[in-house]
Write a protein that holds these residues in place. Sequence first.
Motif, PDB file in Angstrom:
ATOM      1  N   ARG A 265       2.370  -5.915  11.474  1.00  0.00           N
ATOM      2  CA  ARG A 265       2.987  -6.031  10.144  1.00  0.00           C
ATOM      3  C   ARG A 265       1.918  -6.007   9.048  1.00  0.00           C
ATOM      4  NH1 ARG A 265       6.366  -9.693  12.849  1.00  0.00           N
ATOM      5  NH2 ARG A 265       5.064 -11.448  12.221  1.00  0.00           N
ATOM      6  N   ALA A 266       0.818  -6.707   9.287  1.00  0.00           N
ATOM      7  CA  ALA A 266      -0.264  -6.734   8.295  1.00  0.00           C
ATOM      8  C   ALA A 266      -0.840  -5.330   8.106  1.00  0.00           C
ATOM      9  CB  ALA A 266      -1.354  -7.702   8.748  1.00  0.00           C
ATOM     10  N   PHE A 267      -1.026  -4.610   9.184  1.00  0.00           N
ATOM     11  CA  PHE A 267      -1.565  -3.248   9.101  1.00  0.00           C
ATOM     12  C   PHE A 267      -0.613  -2.344   8.324  1.00  0.00           C
ATOM     13  CE2 PHE A 267      -2.205   1.049  10.955  1.00  0.00           C
ATOM     14  CZ  PHE A 267      -3.525   1.243  10.574  1.00  0.00           C
ATOM     15  N   ASP A 268       0.670  -2.464   8.586  1.00  0.00           N
ATOM     16  CA  ASP A 268       1.657  -1.655   7.869  1.00  0.00           C
ATOM     17  C   ASP A 268       1.638  -1.961   6.374  1.00  0.00           C
ATOM     18  OD1 ASP A 268       2.478  -0.422  10.186  1.00  0.00           O
ATOM     19  OD2 ASP A 268       4.209  -1.727  10.509  1.00  0.00           O
ATOM     20  N   GLN A 269       1.469  -3.236   6.021  1.00  0.00           N
ATOM     21  CA  GLN A 269       1.424  -3.626   4.604  1.00  0.00           C
ATOM     22  C   GLN A 269       0.225  -2.980   3.906  1.00  0.00           C
ATOM     23  OE1 GLN A 269       1.344  -7.921   4.855  1.00  0.00           O
ATOM     24  NE2 GLN A 269       3.560  -8.096   4.545  1.00  0.00           N
ATOM     25  N   VAL A 270      -0.895  -2.933   4.602  1.00  0.00           N
ATOM     26  CA  VAL A 270      -2.090  -2.323   4.021  1.00  0.00           C
ATOM     27  C   VAL A 270      -1.873  -0.834   3.787  1.00  0.00           C
ATOM     28  CG1 VAL A 270      -4.510  -1.734   4.429  1.00  0.00           C
ATOM     29  CG2 VAL A 270      -3.675  -4.017   5.016  1.00  0.00           C
ATOM     30  N   VAL A 271      -1.339  -0.144   4.778  1.00  0.00           N
ATOM     31  CA  VAL A 271      -1.112   1.302   4.656  1.00  0.00           C
ATOM     32  C   VAL A 271      -0.125   1.596   3.536  1.00  0.00           C
ATOM     33  CG1 VAL A 271      -0.207   3.347   5.826  1.00  0.00           C
ATOM     34  CG2 VAL A 271      -1.676   1.753   7.075  1.00  0.00           C
ATOM     35  N   GLN A 272       0.966   0.848   3.498  1.00  0.00           N
ATOM     36  CA  GLN A 272       1.967   1.059   2.449  1.00  0.00           C
ATOM     37  C   GLN A 272       1.387   0.759   1.070  1.00  0.00           C
ATOM     38  OE1 GLN A 272       5.274  -1.418   3.615  1.00  0.00           O
ATOM     39  NE2 GLN A 272       5.581  -0.301   5.536  1.00  0.00           N
ATOM     40  N   GLY A 273       0.563  -0.288   0.981  1.00  0.00           N
ATOM     41  CA  GLY A 273      -0.047  -0.640  -0.292  1.00  0.00           C
ATOM     42  C   GLY A 273      -0.977   0.449  -0.796  1.00  0.00           C
ATOM     43  N   LEU A 274      -1.739   1.044   0.107  1.00  0.00           N
ATOM     44  CA  LEU A 274      -2.656   2.124  -0.289  1.00  0.00           C
ATOM     45  C   LEU A 274      -1.873   3.344  -0.777  1.00  0.00           C
ATOM     46  CD1 LEU A 274      -5.270   1.897   2.617  1.00  0.00           C
ATOM     47  CD2 LEU A 274      -5.668   1.331   0.207  1.00  0.00           C
ATOM     48  N   LEU A 275      -0.773   3.645  -0.120  1.00  0.00           N
ATOM     49  CA  LEU A 275       0.024   4.806  -0.519  1.00  0.00           C
ATOM     50  C   LEU A 275       0.692   4.601  -1.888  1.00  0.00           C
ATOM     51  CD1 LEU A 275       1.670   5.824   2.878  1.00  0.00           C
ATOM     52  CD2 LEU A 275       0.154   7.249   1.469  1.00  0.00           C
ATOM     53  N   LYS A 276       0.885   3.363  -2.267  1.00  0.00           N
ATOM     54  CA  LYS A 276       1.538   3.080  -3.549  1.00  0.00           C
ATOM     55  C   LYS A 276       0.577   3.193  -4.729  1.00  0.00           C
ATOM     56  CE  LYS A 276       5.174   0.084  -1.683  1.00  0.00           C
ATOM     57  NZ  LYS A 276       5.700  -1.308  -1.624  1.00  0.00           N
TER      58      LYS A 276
END
Length: 353
Positions: A265-276
């Motif tokens: 979940r933490a990894f997904d949050q990082v990836v999504q945050g970078l894409l935003k």
Amino acid sequence: MSIGELVGYVGLDTSPAEASADKLTSFFEGKGGAWGKTLAGIGVGAGVAFGAGLAGAINLEPSRDRVVAALDLTKEQAARAGEASGQLYADGWGESAEHVDTALEAVMSSIKGMRNATEAELVKTTKSALVLAQTLGVDVVRASQVAGNMVANGMAKDGVSAMDLLGKALSKVPVQLREDVLDATDEYGQFFNSLGIKGPQAMALLANSAGKGMYGIDKMGDSIKEFTIRATDGSKLTSDALGAIGLDAGKVSNDLLAGGSTASRAFDQVVQGLLKIQDPAARSQAAIALFGTPLEDLGTKDIPKFLKSLQAGGKGMKDWQGATDRMGKTLSDNGRRPTCPRSPAASRPGSWT
């Protein structure tokens, strides 16, 4: 090989051999315990149809003894291994009985729990290894070693699942890149697992990265490895990069170190945050700060594509379960005896092949 040559090879009189297959059966049953018992059935059922292949399977003593000694098998383990090997050869897998034994040795020595596995488990796992080797042209010993590492680092629950994951992933990349996928799986599997990225997702990421050839596969693995280091190093560079996407560096670090679904979940949050991040330059800087120079090597213009591939890979590969079983059925449908490429061990004196 003619019937006369075959009979001469096994040391039987021609007339009894021609009069009754029972003579040949009795001979085989006395040559090698579990191995010989199964080969007795092969001799009666197949006659001379196996030709040189059958003759090559007869002299089992040196091969069998070497394996028992090499793996230091107990009497019970050796008996199960012998039954499994004989069954696989009787079913038409491998170039020879010795080649089947090479695969069995690789499976038993590489994959956790296989030394004490049941006969059925040994048959199923070794068959998967042989099918993978035959279908995709990879070395059965190498494939077994990588599968064993996948089980050890949590990418797969057992040897068959590992072979299925490898089979599906390798079928999706160009022939010349299959060895690179094996190497990357072996080297980077532990880092995928530490981020909570499961086997199907990790193999999808590696297979998808093959679009840029060996370079792309290697950089995908390197970037994941770098992320596991940088995202938990407590540096100001990491803290600033995570702060740019609204995440607390301390919490992200702790979540990643927790492993499993928490890390995922933490990894997904990082990836999504970078894409935003809307500004391309700011997004590139933050991404490189977290994934390191391997991501920079891929080219900053491809960073959004890389990040999106991490999201796509999260869905995993479809239809990977049972992949080697389906391959095996396809190989058997043509009515021909399946064979597998010889491993490097085949050329060594005293080897099984």
